[in-house]
Design a protein around this motif. Structure first.
Motif, short mmCIF file in Angstrom:
data_model
loop_
_atom_site.label_atom_id
_atom_site.label_comp_id
_atom_site.label_asym_id
_atom_site.label_seq_id
_atom_site.Cartn_x
_atom_site.Cartn_y
_atom_site.Cartn_z
N TYR A 283 -11.76 1.56 2.81
CA TYR A 283 -10.45 2.08 3.17
C TYR A 283 -9.38 0.99 3.06
O TYR A 283 -9.64 -0.18 3.35
N ALA A 284 -8.19 1.43 2.71
CA ALA A 284 -7.05 0.56 2.83
C ALA A 284 -6.78 0.34 4.31
O ALA A 284 -7.12 1.19 5.15
N ASP A 285 -6.16 -0.78 4.63
CA ASP A 285 -5.87 -1.05 6.05
C ASP A 285 -5.03 0.06 6.66
O ASP A 285 -5.21 0.42 7.83
N SER A 286 -4.14 0.61 5.89
CA SER A 286 -3.25 1.67 6.39
C SER A 286 -4.01 2.96 6.71
O SER A 286 -3.50 3.81 7.43
N ALA A 287 -5.21 3.10 6.16
CA ALA A 287 -5.99 4.32 6.34
C ALA A 287 -7.10 4.17 7.38
O ALA A 287 -7.60 5.19 7.90
N LYS A 288 -7.47 2.98 7.68
CA LYS A 288 -8.58 2.75 8.60
C LYS A 288 -8.31 3.35 9.96
O LYS A 288 -7.24 3.19 10.53
#
Length: 125
Positions: free
Chosen positions: A59-64
């Motif tokens: 995951y991208a950090d923004s999605a985690k």
């Protein structure tokens, strides 16, 4: 490989959406899948990816902690469950296929061989 993304829409901040990407044309279990997004005036960015087996995700950090990627081999479909949506999540979301059975997933768009048409997600504040 043909990819058809769906499930986008307009939702209020804090709400949820589930995106789907239906695949056809090749054996679904033979490739890794990814979700990317592109907001107006911005480059396409990585959101999440999953291996052919479903055993590895990234995951991208923004999605985690808010988004979950999964796949259903029987239905030849990959999903992106998005919770706690924010206005900055507004973008066109694309699914993509990486024709590999590697146990490693990649976050850069040029790795992926096939792309769906995109589905619009708009999050209002």
């Amino acid at each position: 490989v043909q990819l058809q993304a769906s499930g986008g829409g307009l939702v209020q901040a804090g709400g949820s959406l589930r995106l789907s990407c239906a695949a056809s044309g090749r054996t679904f279990s033979n490739y890794n899948m990814g979700w990317f997004r592109q907001a107006p005036g911005k480059e396409r960015e990585f959101v999440a990816a999953i291996t052919w087996s479903g055993g590895v995700t990234k995951y991208a950090d923004s999605a985690k902690g808010r988004f979950t990627i999964s796949r259903d081999t029987a239905k030849n479909t990959v999903y992106l469950q998005m919770n706690s949506l924010k206005p900055e999540d507004t973008a066109v979301y694309y699914c993509a296929a990486d024709l590999t059975t590697s146990s490693y997933v990649y976050s850069y768009p040029t790795r992926y061989d096939y792309w769906g048409q995109g589905t619009q997600v708009t999050v209002s504040s």
